[in-house]
Scaffold this active site. Structure first.
Site, PDB file in Angstrom:
ATOM      1  N   GLU A  13     -37.858  24.425 -18.935  1.00 51.54           N
ATOM      2  CA  GLU A  13     -36.495  25.089 -19.591  1.00 51.54           C
ATOM      3  C   GLU A  13     -36.708  24.942 -21.220  1.00 51.54           C
ATOM      4  O   GLU A  13     -35.662  25.806 -21.530  1.00 51.54           O
ATOM      5  CB  GLU A  13     -35.435  24.354 -18.950  1.00 51.54           C
ATOM      6  CG  GLU A  13     -35.307  24.555 -17.263  1.00 51.54           C
ATOM      7  CD  GLU A  13     -34.236  23.695 -16.677  1.00 51.54           C
ATOM      8  OE1 GLU A  13     -34.095  24.055 -15.374  1.00 51.54           O
ATOM      9  OE2 GLU A  13     -34.021  22.692 -17.219  1.00 51.54           O
ATOM     10  N   ASP A 200     -33.299  30.110  -6.684  1.00 52.74           N
ATOM     11  CA  ASP A 200     -33.391  30.088  -5.146  1.00 52.74           C
ATOM     12  C   ASP A 200     -32.030  30.173  -4.635  1.00 52.74           C
ATOM     13  O   ASP A 200     -30.869  30.384  -5.374  1.00 52.74           O
ATOM     14  CB  ASP A 200     -33.738  28.581  -4.719  1.00 52.74           C
ATOM     15  CG  ASP A 200     -32.946  27.450  -4.976  1.00 52.74           C
ATOM     16  OD1 ASP A 200     -32.007  27.253  -4.553  1.00 52.74           O
ATOM     17  OD2 ASP A 200     -33.066  27.016  -6.379  1.00 52.74           O
TER      18      ASP A 200
END
Length: 232
Positions: A13, A200
């Site tokens: 990230e 997701d």
């Protein structure tokens, strides 16, 4: 002059952002490496805080105390709780709350931290709007919405839990750090925004989808962050 703290929970990230910044110093505090320098001509401190709410809260306090940051951006990935948010889309926080705080027996609402007087930690409206515009500029093909981040120390991968987070909190995405960063930023009076790329659907398919899409999702977030910091 702005000095922006940029927090990601995992290496993927923040690695791209760190690779593109001019680093002036790296300081290790509480096991976290804080990269201080400039990115896109802006003074920044970039750090991987680690996974979970305690790590996120510690990191936020260190950014306030030792680096005196003026703004905080939390970038990362999350599971979607909103049918309008598909994998690859991006959510910009309007607010965040702790979904695993439960002191209802003493009269508090589910998710409310005792003695705070409220449940949701509001993001800085200006930063959120700038983030939305930045996303539209650098990720024009990606759907972006403003919404609610709900955080807890668990990976959401069951439909029953997902439905609870939707019905109880009207959450738009679920993850494990944002509310603690929001909480710490609020207490230290630091404007913040949370950026979440959807990796997701926070359901029974989450354990399969997450490893597949997390890297691509993080790349979109990084592009947004680079554009956003120039506008702050």
């Amino acid at each position: 002059m702005s000095k922006i703290g940029i927090i990601g929970a995992m290496d993927l990230e923040v690695d791209q952002l760190k690779s593109e910044m001019a680093v002036s110093e790296i300081r290790t505090v509480a096991g976290m490496d804080f990269y201080e320098g400039s990115l896109e001509g802006v003074s920044v401190v970039i750090v991987r805080c680690g996974i979970g709410k305690v790590n996120a809260a510690l990191c936020t306090q260190i950014l306030s105390d030792l680096f005196q940051v003026t703004h905080i951006i939390n970038t990362g990935v999350a599971g979607s709780l909103n049918a309008k948010l598909d994998i690859g889309d991006i959510l910009i926080s309007k607010d965040a709350l702790h979904h695993d705080m439960d002191v209802r027996i003493f009269g508090y609402r589910l998710g409310e931290v005792p003695q705070m007087g409220f449940r949701e930690f509001p993001a800085d409206e200006r930063m959120a709007e700038l983030a939305r515009k930045a996303c539209e500029k650098v990720n024009p093909d990606i759907n972006v919405i403003l919404g609610r981040v709900v955080s807890g120390d668990q990976f959401i991968s069951e439909n029953s839990v997902k439905e609870k987070l939707i019905s109880e909190f009207q959450g738009d995405c679920a993850e494990m750090e944002g509310a603690s960063i929001a909480h710490g930023a609020y207490l230290n009076k630091i404007p913040f925004v949370i950026i979440r790329a959807i990796s997701d659907k926070a359901d029974n398919s989450a354990t399969m989808d997450y490893p597949t899409f997390e890297r691509e999702a993080a790349k979109h977030s990084a592009a947004l962050v680079k554009e956003l910091i120039k506008e702050i």
